[in-house]
Motif scaffolding. Structure first.
Motif, short mmCIF file in Angstrom:
data_model
loop_
_atom_site.label_atom_id
_atom_site.label_comp_id
_atom_site.label_asym_id
_atom_site.label_seq_id
_atom_site.Cartn_x
_atom_site.Cartn_y
_atom_site.Cartn_z
N TYR A 166 11.81 22.06 25.40
CA TYR A 166 13.16 22.55 25.64
C TYR A 166 13.55 22.51 27.10
CZ TYR A 166 10.63 27.02 26.04
OH TYR A 166 9.74 28.01 26.37
N LYS B 247 12.47 19.96 29.08
CA LYS B 247 12.79 18.54 29.22
C LYS B 247 14.19 18.26 28.69
CE LYS B 247 8.23 16.62 28.65
NZ LYS B 247 7.41 16.31 27.50
N PHE B 248 14.49 18.86 27.52
CA PHE B 248 15.79 18.64 26.91
C PHE B 248 16.89 19.22 27.80
CE2 PHE B 248 18.78 19.62 23.18
CZ PHE B 248 19.32 18.35 23.21
N ARG C 75 16.82 19.40 31.01
CA ARG C 75 17.01 18.43 32.08
C ARG C 75 17.84 17.24 31.60
NH1 ARG C 75 13.99 20.28 36.01
NH2 ARG C 75 11.91 21.04 35.50
N ALA C 76 17.51 16.78 30.38
CA ALA C 76 18.21 15.61 29.84
C ALA C 76 19.68 15.92 29.59
CB ALA C 76 17.55 15.15 28.55
N ARG C 77 20.02 17.22 29.48
CA ARG C 77 21.43 17.56 29.31
C ARG C 77 22.14 17.71 30.65
NH1 ARG C 77 19.55 21.66 25.83
NH2 ARG C 77 20.59 23.34 26.92
N GLY C 78 21.39 17.49 31.73
CA GLY C 78 22.01 17.52 33.05
C GLY C 78 22.28 18.91 33.58
N LEU C 79 21.60 19.93 33.07
CA LEU C 79 21.80 21.28 33.59
C LEU C 79 21.24 21.37 35.00
CD1 LEU C 79 20.83 23.38 30.47
CD2 LEU C 79 23.10 22.70 31.22
N PRO C 80 21.86 22.20 35.85
CA PRO C 80 21.35 22.35 37.21
C PRO C 80 19.99 23.05 37.20
CG PRO C 80 23.18 23.85 36.81
CD PRO C 80 23.08 22.96 35.62
N SER D 159 19.74 26.89 36.77
CA SER D 159 19.86 27.41 35.41
C SER D 159 18.61 27.12 34.59
CB SER D 159 21.12 26.82 34.79
OG SER D 159 20.92 26.50 33.45
N LEU E 169 14.32 10.33 33.86
CA LEU E 169 13.38 11.45 33.69
C LEU E 169 11.95 10.97 33.53
CD1 LEU E 169 15.29 13.90 31.31
CD2 LEU E 169 14.73 14.24 33.70
N ARG F 258 21.70 13.49 38.04
CA ARG F 258 21.74 14.66 37.17
C ARG F 258 23.12 14.83 36.55
NH1 ARG F 258 22.26 19.71 39.94
NH2 ARG F 258 24.19 19.83 38.77
N ARG G 75 23.35 12.65 33.55
CA ARG G 75 22.61 13.08 32.37
C ARG G 75 23.44 14.08 31.58
NH1 ARG G 75 17.75 12.87 35.60
NH2 ARG G 75 17.94 15.04 36.24
N PHE H 235 15.47 14.46 21.27
CA PHE H 235 14.00 14.42 21.28
C PHE H 235 13.41 14.46 19.88
CE2 PHE H 235 14.88 15.54 25.61
CZ PHE H 235 13.89 14.90 26.31
N THR I 103 10.82 22.41 18.86
CA THR I 103 10.49 22.80 20.22
C THR I 103 11.55 22.37 21.24
OG1 THR I 103 9.21 20.80 20.52
CG2 THR I 103 8.01 22.76 19.85
N SER I 104 12.60 21.65 20.82
CA SER I 104 13.51 21.20 21.88
C SER I 104 14.65 22.16 22.16
CB SER I 104 14.02 19.78 21.65
OG SER I 104 14.16 19.46 20.32
#
Lengths: 326, 573
Positions: free
Chosen positions: A220, A222-223, A225-230, A233, B56, B84, B87, B95, B100-101
């Motif tokens: 979660y 990694k996810f 990060r993949a959503r571009g959250l700062p 946060s 990433l 960023r 993304r 995923f 777990t995501s």
């Protein structure tokens, strides 16, 4: 949730009764209380009269019930040593210990949590390595040594801070004295609070660091990060909150031991708290004080554990659904 | 006009000794509204490509050479901050594991709104409304209520829908889906794939689907890229690549995929991968220890007979018996397995198929019913000696080859343990001799005995598990998802090995799997399970061609179609 907490309350009650039994047994096994109270010249008749007055000739069950009834009203009898009610003695010392514990717990959290987060996120930075080495000192040096070291540096050599006592205190109401309101009271708090909180601080820091290292590897994060959250946060909302359950367990228990076992620090700094009182009681075989202290300590632990259990529910929504089905 | 362009991409992972190249000179491009599949086995570098696109890569990974262009703009060399911002806004990612995501401690609404506010210039109220709309779009019923819930209140399939909604928060132009359905059951997988296809056309999104599953590729992709050990070996339209593969690796990979529609005697070996199979010592089973002393009494009728098995687990205890709550894991399950037969149990997760195996092996005591093995009732067997004698005849092969072997024991001790335990060999030397032959026979070579499990790959470990299971000279093998943790080509080898062993040793097998295609290839008869009930059982061929129960029909219809796949290689094999 209600069911869970009421089950916990029942368990807490059982713990308290068992502790009461142990405190009660102190009276019977740590020597004869009458011998402690009277001088050598007292005649057997006088002893017997005293025995009768104290109710020591009643059946044990009756004595135990009387003890518990008394304990529920904070009545633990008179101290052998000071000839005053134990409740008053402890009540006078309690504010000092609670203030010291509160300050050192806040110190441990306010310094330990950010250090833990920082070292968890920046594993290889020189500052992290520095924090970790410093934390080793906190873990490995005994409390009294740290206290003496601090006194030597800040009181004796630099003469910045007082080496003992609470400084000037202000009375609030009839039963609370505080050192928070005077400069000398605040200055007197600094060294003992650091001494007492240092171990907890390093523990919290290392715990948060280990949990953070674990959490930032999860899907979660990694996810997120993949959503571009700062990063702010991700680190503080998603990662830190997920490290909290084990941290709260340990912190809660540590808070209990800060309050209950401030004995050493209070002795080193001659802090007029419960710990010092307890130590004197042990030296003088002052059983009522020991018994009361034991009960109070157990009570504090039980309350803190209950609070920790409730906090779990606040933090982790998965626990809120009553354990139903699979 | 392609929206995402990958040109000559290499990804490297520098280590102390040298640089490991995870992907080499990869050229790919996707158009709007199209789906590109990247397929390959573990270690092929397919996830690395996806991670490189979204920026990433796990440290110390880095892009060595090549360029990535998003709608004409080069993005592989962007600094951290603009990357960023990209993304989630322009590139979304989905995923593998929906369990777990999602952050377990925040509501779905919080996670959606947080992401929307990060990328779109909207107010909080608008973001909340958009969150509900998104959940509606991905097919979550009752979205305005469910948005307030926490991830654990959603089922696996629903959570994957939430993940997709999160990836679509800011209407990205490209979505990367890394094994989006691998952790899901067949019926859920079909729904999610359909949803992805629908969103792709509706929102005109370009999608990069990374998977090891040829079925998924055949089902939803327009183009496909086949990767092998970091190289892109074949790239083209899906129908062409699957129907008429050009590269040797693609051919053998496609041939190794088990088909539900075509039954083969043996799987073609993917020799391309393991190199040419090492010739190992041939053992004449009939004269060897393994084949000798199989002094089991022949049985008339079924070897294993399970009758009306009930199994319930206590879920909520109470002092008063009637307030106790139970979970009924098995309901009146009955089946027979004839000597020498392979019986398959198929079902989705939670159907109770593994519970059946545990009841048969005696790990669970059933709440009712009987298990009869070779004429002996097992459920009331209490005599220690008899229990041991029974256990010797039944062995189990587990799903996860990584956790089912003790990592602190040498392989030969792992395999020798059952021999010593059951006192099947007179001396240690004899036991180790048998172990060496066993290791040879399962294709590992005797030298493997001196190593530790971590030195082996998943497929090799599963061979060790098989050798260990054979070490007691059993006549009945329970295989619980023996290949579901393995790559297709390795799966083919393991299934072949099991088939060979069964033929040589006359083993009877219970084969548990969620994979209908594997079941079709392996089993003589099949039982279909759901919610602890055995719904239907029949000869494999009849069941696949003429399913009776509606659930069986549904399961069969949900399987990704393999019609596109070339059958050419099958003929060769």
């Amino acid at each position: 949730m209600f069911g869970f907490i009421s089950r916990r309350l029942v368990m807490a009650l059982v713990v308290m009764v068992v502790v009461a039994l142990i405190s009660f047994l102190l009276f019977r096994f740590v020597g004869d209380p009458v011998n402690q109270m009277v001088g050598i010249e007292t005649t057997p008749e006088q002893r017997e009269a005293l025995r009768e007055r104290l109710g020591l000739n009643d059946p044990i069950i009756v004595q135990f019930v009387r003890f518990i009834m008394g304990a529920m009203q904070f009545d633990f009898g008179n101290s052998y040593q000071f000839k005053q009610p134990v409740a008053d003695l402890i009540g006078k010392r309690l504010p000092a210990t609670l203030e010291l514990s509160l300050v050192s717990a806040i110190f441990a959290l306010v310094v330990g949590v950010p250090m833990g987060v920082y070292t968890g996120l920046n594993r290889h930075s020189p500052l992290s390595k520095f924090f970790l080495s410093v934390s080793l000192i906190g873990v490995s040096l005994p409390t009294f040594f740290i206290g003496i070291l601090l006194i030597f540096v800040f009181s004796v050599t630099l003469q910045w801070l007082p080496s003992f006592g609470r400084g000037e205190v202000v009375e609030i109401g009839s039963w609370w004295t505080t050192g928070f309101l005077t400069l000398s009271g605040l200055k007197a708090l600094i060294l003992p609070a650091i001494t007492l909180g240092l171990f907890q601080m390093t523990l919290i820091m290392r715990l948060i660091r280990a949990e953070m290292l674990e959490v930032i590897r999860t899907d979660y994060i990694k996810f997120a990060r993949a959503r571009g959250l700062p990063n702010r946060s991700i680190n503080f909302i998603h990662a830190l909150k997920n490290t909290m359950v084990p941290v709260i367990t340990i912190t809660g228990l540590q808070l209990g031991s800060i309050i209950a076992f401030a004995i050493i620090t209070e002795t080193v700094f001659q802090w007029p708290g419960m710990g010092l009182l307890f130590l004197q009681a042990v030296q003088n075989v002052d059983i009522p004080i020991m018994a009361a202290y034991l009960m109070l300590t157990a009570f504090i632990f039980v309350v803190i554990n209950l609070a920790v259990d409730i906090l779990y529910f606040v933090i982790d929504p998965r626990l809120r659904t009553e354990r139903s089905g699979l | 006009m392609s929206i995402l362009d990958i040109r000559g991409l290499s990804v490297e992972f520098p280590s102390r000794k040298d640089v490991f190249v995870a992907a080499r000179d990869v050229n790919l491009s996707i158009e709007k509204g199209k789906i590109l599949g990247v397929v390959g086995e573990s270690g092929a570098g397919k996830s690395t490509v996806g991670n490189a696109v979204i920026g990433l890569l796990e440290a110390p990974g880095r892009i060595g050479t090549g360029e990535i262009h998003l709608d004409g703009q080069r993005i592989d060399n962007l600094p951290a901050k603009p990357m960023r911002a990209l993304r989630g806004k322009r590139i979304g990612m989905i995923f593998q594991d929906p369990l777990t995501s999602l952050d377990p401690l925040q509501t779905v609404e919080f996670q959606l709104v947080e992401t929307i506010l990060e990328h779109l210039p909207v107010t909080k109220q608008e973001a909340q409304q958009r969150a509900i709309d998104l959940l509606d779009q991905v097919g979550i019923p009752n979205p305005s209520e469910r948005v307030k819930q926490y991830p654990h209140q959603f089922s696996g399939g629903m959570r994957q829908r939430v993940v997709i909604a999160l990836a679509l928060c800011a209407e990205p132009e490209v979505v990367i889906a890394d094994e989006p359905t691998t952790a899901l059951d067949v019926s859920i997988q079909a729904q999610i794939l359909e949803l992805m296809k629908k969103l792709c056309t509706e929102k005109n999104v370009a999608m990069l689907v990374i998977t090891h599953d040829m079925g998924v590729i055949a089902d939803i992709t327009d183009h496909v890229a086949v990767m092998y050990r970091g190289d892109l070996v074949e790239y083209g339209e899906t129908a062409q690549v699957l129907g008429a593969p050009r590269h040797e690796y693609t051919k053998s990979l496609i041939a190794a995929v088990p088909r539900p529609d075509v039954k083969v005697e043996r799987f073609p070996q993917v020799d391309y991968i393991e190199g040419s199979a090492k010739p190992f010592k041939q053992i004449d089973i009939s004269t060897h220890w393994l084949g000798k002393a199989r002094d089991y009494k022949a049985v008339d009728g079924p070897l294993l007979s399970v009758k009306d098995i009930d199994m319930r687990f206590l879920t909520k205890n109470a002092w008063i018996a009637k307030n106790r709550q139970y979970f009924q894991a098995l309901k009146k399950v009955s089946f027979d397995i004839m000597p020498g037969e392979t019986y398959g149990l198929v079902g989705e997760s939670g159907s109770g198929k593994s519970t059946v195996a545990r009841v048969i092996t005696g790990l669970y005591d059933p709440s009712g019913g009987s298990v009869n093995f070779a004429g002996q009732e097992l459920t009331n067997l209490r005599d220690k000696k008899q229990v041991l004698a029974m256990r010797r005849q039944m062995q189990m092969i587990f799903q996860d080859p990584f956790s089912s072997l003790n990592s602190r024991m040498r392989v030969r001790d792992i395999v020798a343990e059952p021999i010593k335990f059951h006192k099947l060999a007179a001396t240690n030397a004899e036991a180790y001799g048998i172990v060496e032959d066993l290791l040879e026979h399962v294709g590992l070579g005797a030298a493997a005995g001196k190593k530790f499990p971590h030195e082996f790959s998943g497929g090799q470990r599963q061979r060790i598990s098989i050798a260990r299971a054979l070490a007691t000279r059993p006549r009945f093998l329970l295989c619980d998802e023996p290949t579901s943790a393995l790559d297709v080509s390795i799966q083919a080898q393991i299934l072949n090995l099991l088939k060979d062993l069964q033929e040589e040793l006359g083993l009877t097998m219970l084969f548990i799997s969620h994979d209908l295609a594997v079941i079709r290839q392996m089993c003589n008869r099949v039982g279909v399970m759901r919610y602890g009930e055995l719904l239907e059982q029949n000869e494999t061929d009849s069941l696949f061609e003429n399913p009776q129960h509606p659930y069986t029909k549904e399961l069969l219809s949900l399987m990704p179609s393999m019609e596109l796949l070339s059958t050419e290689a099958l003929a060769i094999a």
